[in-house]
Scaffold this motif. Structure first.
Motif, PDB file in Angstrom:
ATOM      1  N   GLN A  18     -12.766  17.879   6.109  1.00 35.76           N
ATOM      2  CA  GLN A  18     -13.522  19.135   6.261  1.00 35.76           C
ATOM      3  C   GLN A  18     -12.969  20.004   7.380  1.00 35.76           C
ATOM      4  O   GLN A  18     -13.188  21.201   7.398  1.00 35.76           O
ATOM      5  N   ARG A  19     -12.253  19.401   8.300  1.00 38.89           N
ATOM      6  CA  ARG A  19     -11.757  20.117   9.465  1.00 38.89           C
ATOM      7  C   ARG A  19     -10.422  20.814   9.228  1.00 38.89           C
ATOM      8  O   ARG A  19      -9.912  21.487  10.103  1.00 38.89           O
ATOM      9  N   LEU A  20      -9.860  20.659   8.033  1.00 35.08           N
ATOM     10  CA  LEU A  20      -8.573  21.279   7.722  1.00 35.08           C
ATOM     11  C   LEU A  20      -8.736  22.711   7.235  1.00 35.08           C
ATOM     12  O   LEU A  20      -9.582  22.988   6.382  1.00 35.08           O
ATOM     13  N   LYS A  21      -7.909  23.582   7.754  1.00 43.77           N
ATOM     14  CA  LYS A  21      -7.859  24.951   7.262  1.00 43.77           C
ATOM     15  C   LYS A  21      -7.159  24.924   5.894  1.00 43.77           C
ATOM     16  O   LYS A  21      -6.137  24.273   5.735  1.00 43.77           O
ATOM     17  N   GLY A  22      -7.719  25.637   4.937  1.00 38.53           N
ATOM     18  CA  GLY A  22      -7.130  25.682   3.606  1.00 38.53           C
ATOM     19  C   GLY A  22      -7.889  24.873   2.568  1.00 38.53           C
ATOM     20  O   GLY A  22      -7.511  24.849   1.402  1.00 38.53           O
ATOM     21  N   ILE A  23      -8.966  24.218   2.987  1.00 39.04           N
ATOM     22  CA  ILE A  23      -9.809  23.481   2.041  1.00 39.04           C
ATOM     23  C   ILE A  23     -10.816  24.465   1.457  1.00 39.04           C
ATOM     24  O   ILE A  23     -11.579  25.088   2.192  1.00 39.04           O
ATOM     25  N   ASN A  24     -10.826  24.594   0.144  1.00 38.28           N
ATOM     26  CA  ASN A  24     -11.800  25.463  -0.525  1.00 38.28           C
ATOM     27  C   ASN A  24     -13.114  24.728  -0.742  1.00 38.28           C
ATOM     28  O   ASN A  24     -14.172  25.216  -0.362  1.00 38.28           O
ATOM     29  N   THR A  25     -13.036  23.562  -1.373  1.00 28.51           N
ATOM     30  CA  THR A  25     -14.211  22.713  -1.580  1.00 28.51           C
ATOM     31  C   THR A  25     -13.798  21.260  -1.413  1.00 28.51           C
ATOM     32  O   THR A  25     -12.641  20.905  -1.618  1.00 28.51           O
ATOM     33  N   LEU A  26     -14.760  20.444  -1.053  1.00 28.60           N
ATOM     34  CA  LEU A  26     -14.522  19.024  -0.855  1.00 28.60           C
ATOM     35  C   LEU A  26     -15.779  18.291  -1.293  1.00 28.60           C
ATOM     36  O   LEU A  26     -16.864  18.586  -0.794  1.00 28.60           O
ATOM     37  N   LEU A  27     -15.630  17.373  -2.231  1.00 25.57           N
ATOM     38  CA  LEU A  27     -16.785  16.647  -2.747  1.00 25.57           C
ATOM     39  C   LEU A  27     -16.567  15.140  -2.667  1.00 25.57           C
ATOM     40  O   LEU A  27     -15.520  14.646  -3.072  1.00 25.57           O
ATOM     41  N   PRO A  28     -17.548  14.391  -2.162  1.00 26.39           N
ATOM     42  CA  PRO A  28     -17.468  12.937  -2.243  1.00 26.39           C
ATOM     43  C   PRO A  28     -17.835  12.485  -3.654  1.00 26.39           C
ATOM     44  O   PRO A  28     -18.640  13.138  -4.334  1.00 26.39           O
ATOM     45  N   GLY A  29     -17.245  11.401  -4.079  1.00 27.06           N
ATOM     46  CA  GLY A  29     -17.556  10.883  -5.408  1.00 27.06           C
ATOM     47  C   GLY A  29     -16.883   9.553  -5.672  1.00 27.06           C
ATOM     48  O   GLY A  29     -16.494   8.836  -4.739  1.00 27.06           O
ATOM     49  N   TYR A  30     -16.735   9.263  -6.962  1.00 27.53           N
ATOM     50  CA  TYR A  30     -16.228   7.968  -7.399  1.00 27.53           C
ATOM     51  C   TYR A  30     -15.161   8.185  -8.464  1.00 27.53           C
ATOM     52  O   TYR A  30     -15.287   9.060  -9.318  1.00 27.53           O
ATOM     53  N   MET A  31     -14.117   7.340  -8.420  1.00 32.54           N
ATOM     54  CA  MET A  31     -13.055   7.415  -9.421  1.00 32.54           C
ATOM     55  C   MET A  31     -12.402   6.043  -9.542  1.00 32.54           C
ATOM     56  O   MET A  31     -12.433   5.244  -8.614  1.00 32.54           O
ATOM     57  N   GLY A  32     -11.793   5.826 -10.678  1.00 26.53           N
ATOM     58  CA  GLY A  32     -10.976   4.628 -10.858  1.00 26.53           C
ATOM     59  C   GLY A  32     -11.694   3.424 -11.423  1.00 26.53           C
ATOM     60  O   GLY A  32     -11.142   2.326 -11.418  1.00 26.53           O
TER      61      GLY A  32
END
Length: 170
Positions: A18-32
């Motif tokens: 979340q602290r990076l410049k250039g992140i539009n959206t960030l979502l936690p979730g599950y994969m794999g």
């Protein structure tokens, strides 16, 4: 552009990225995994096969996939199989879920470079796998650290990772 990373507990990875410049959206979730529409409780059992991930939509004019990999490998331990600190289980594995061949190649080259340079004392166990279905985590996981900075897990585990990120990338 989209990137999906599993580096242990998604509360930690979300708080760092979340602290990076250039992140539009960030979502936690599950994969794999193999269970459709898994819940947090199901994923925590390790029986669904899913990893806790963050799915990032980022602006390629401000941030590259390589930049994301640099942060990823400096803020978690890619040498522990199915574990980050005291968080143990397949849901806490280190894995890069690529969305195209360029990401796959970049991730494999990055890992090979870290290995050749001997950056870590133990072998890197991070898997590089094709992205599958992303299941967004329950609402209460989003912005977890920002909303719960004094929660004991956040104080003991998340904050030190955020501090490590700030020190490495200020």
């Amino acid at each position: 552009m989209k990137a999906t990373l599993a580096g242990g507990c998604f509360w930690c990875t979300e708080a760092v990225f979340q602290r990076l410049k250039g992140i539009n959206t960030l979502l936690p979730g599950y994969m794999g995994g193999h269970t459709e529409n898994p819940t947090y409780e199901e994923v925590c059992t390790g029986k669904t096969g899913h990893a806790e991930v963050i799915q990032i939509d980022y602006n390629e004019d401000e941030l590259s996939f390589r930049d994301l990999l640099e942060v990823f490998f400096k803020t978690h331990d890619p040498t522990t199989l199915n574990r980050q600190g005291n968080d143990i289980g397949t849901q806490y594995r280190s894995e890069i879920f690529y969305h195209n061949d360029l990401q796959k190649d970049e991730a494999e080259r990055f890992i090979a470079g870290l290995t050749a340079e001997g950056v870590f004392d133990k072998p890197i166990v991070t898997k590089v796998s094709p992205a599958g279905v992303f299941y967004e985590a329950e609402d209460y996981h989003t912005n977890y650290f920002l909303r719960n900075p004094n929660q004991p897990y956040c104080v003991a585990v998340v904050k030190p990772k955020v501090d490590k990120f700030i020190k490495a990338f200020e």
